[in-house]
Design an enzyme around this catalytic site. Sequence first.
Site, mmCIF file in Angstrom:
data_model
loop_
_atom_site.group_PDB
_atom_site.id
_atom_site.type_symbol
_atom_site.label_atom_id
_atom_site.label_comp_id
_atom_site.label_asym_id
_atom_site.label_seq_id
_atom_site.Cartn_x
_atom_site.Cartn_y
_atom_site.Cartn_z
ATOM 1 N N HIS A 14 0.842 -1.199 0.000
ATOM 2 C CA HIS A 14 0.000 0.000 0.000
ATOM 3 C C HIS A 14 0.876 1.248 0.000
ATOM 4 O O HIS A 14 2.101 1.184 0.059
ATOM 5 C CB HIS A 14 -0.987 0.003 1.180
ATOM 6 C CG HIS A 14 -0.410 0.424 2.482
ATOM 7 N ND1 HIS A 14 -1.141 1.049 3.463
ATOM 8 C CD2 HIS A 14 0.851 0.332 2.980
ATOM 9 C CE1 HIS A 14 -0.382 1.305 4.491
ATOM 10 N NE2 HIS A 14 0.827 0.879 4.244
ATOM 11 N N CYS A 33 5.866 6.296 4.359
ATOM 12 C CA CYS A 33 4.661 5.532 3.984
ATOM 13 C C CYS A 33 4.045 6.059 2.697
ATOM 14 O O CYS A 33 3.131 5.437 2.134
ATOM 15 C CB CYS A 33 3.629 5.579 5.108
ATOM 16 S SG CYS A 33 4.217 4.794 6.602
ATOM 17 N N HIS A 39 4.900 0.053 -0.511
ATOM 18 C CA HIS A 39 5.689 -0.767 0.415
ATOM 19 C C HIS A 39 4.740 -1.813 0.980
ATOM 20 O O HIS A 39 3.521 -1.709 0.802
ATOM 21 C CB HIS A 39 6.309 0.083 1.533
ATOM 22 C CG HIS A 39 5.291 0.723 2.425
ATOM 23 N ND1 HIS A 39 4.659 1.902 2.106
ATOM 24 C CD2 HIS A 39 4.745 0.327 3.605
ATOM 25 C CE1 HIS A 39 3.792 2.223 3.054
ATOM 26 N NE2 HIS A 39 3.820 1.276 3.978
ATOM 27 N N HIS A 41 3.362 -4.850 3.991
ATOM 28 C CA HIS A 41 3.218 -5.251 5.392
ATOM 29 C C HIS A 41 2.716 -6.686 5.441
ATOM 30 O O HIS A 41 1.968 -7.120 4.554
ATOM 31 C CB HIS A 41 2.184 -4.398 6.129
ATOM 32 C CG HIS A 41 2.555 -2.971 6.273
ATOM 33 N ND1 HIS A 41 3.471 -2.527 7.200
ATOM 34 C CD2 HIS A 41 2.127 -1.868 5.616
ATOM 35 C CE1 HIS A 41 3.587 -1.212 7.103
ATOM 36 N NE2 HIS A 41 2.793 -0.782 6.144
ATOM 37 N N ASP A 79 -5.277 -10.430 0.063
ATOM 38 C CA ASP A 79 -3.997 -11.118 0.266
ATOM 39 C C ASP A 79 -3.140 -11.082 -1.001
ATOM 40 O O ASP A 79 -3.615 -11.414 -2.093
ATOM 41 C CB ASP A 79 -4.239 -12.567 0.691
ATOM 42 C CG ASP A 79 -2.956 -13.246 1.156
ATOM 43 O OD1 ASP A 79 -2.058 -12.550 1.669
ATOM 44 O OD2 ASP A 79 -2.868 -14.482 1.008
ATOM 45 N N HIS A 80 -1.884 -10.656 -0.842
ATOM 46 C CA HIS A 80 -0.932 -10.516 -1.948
ATOM 47 C C HIS A 80 -1.427 -9.541 -3.022
ATOM 48 O O HIS A 80 -1.180 -9.741 -4.214
ATOM 49 C CB HIS A 80 -0.569 -11.884 -2.553
ATOM 50 C CG HIS A 80 0.340 -12.673 -1.651
ATOM 51 N ND1 HIS A 80 -0.083 -13.231 -0.467
ATOM 52 C CD2 HIS A 80 1.647 -12.963 -1.744
ATOM 53 C CE1 HIS A 80 0.928 -13.832 0.124
ATOM 54 N NE2 HIS A 80 2.004 -13.687 -0.628
ATOM 55 N N GLU A 125 -0.792 -3.553 11.846
ATOM 56 C CA GLU A 125 -0.058 -3.275 10.611
ATOM 57 C C GLU A 125 1.417 -3.594 10.763
ATOM 58 O O GLU A 125 2.067 -4.064 9.832
ATOM 59 C CB GLU A 125 -0.244 -1.803 10.241
ATOM 60 C CG GLU A 125 0.307 -1.450 8.879
ATOM 61 C CD GLU A 125 0.074 0.016 8.579
ATOM 62 O OE1 GLU A 125 -0.694 0.314 7.662
ATOM 63 O OE2 GLU A 125 0.656 0.861 9.275
HETATM 64 NI NI NI Z 1 2.500 1.031 5.484
#
Ligand code: NI
Length: 144
Positions: A14, A33, A39, A41, A79-80, A125
């Site tokens: 995200h 961010c 990037h 998580h 997911d992914h 997160e």
């Molecule tokens: Ni982030």
Amino acid sequence: MLIFKKSYTFSAAHRLYNPAFSDEQNQAVFGKCNNPNFHGHNYTFEVLLTGEVDPTTSMLINMVELDALVETHILDRVDHKNLNVDVPLFEGHITSAENIAKVFFGVLQPVLPTHITLVGIKVQESQNNSAEFWNTDLVCLPVG
Ligand code: NI
């Protein structure tokens, strides 16, 4: 009050970015961010439920049933994935942990069996930050 809690994990990319801000404002507000190339998580989220326990199983909800609902309505969608690009649920939303918790709550609440109440969703997160969205129907505010 009895609470049943189950955790799930997913990995996603995200970027925290507000299209109404200038590039400089986005950088100042969201820092790293706001990286334009995104990037990732490894997220964990908890689903908190309440309701009447089934006397024949002593369970609030059948976990196979809950897992299937979470997989279909949440995990298969995120997911992914890149939350900003791939997931229509987040269109028009900044993909903060706060909004992820709120969006997941909105997705899961209407698909749960009618005898189950969704108490809240907690989204972790990173090791150091998380957000929780609680069912306001269950929150008791002090009087006066
Ligand atoms: Ni982030």
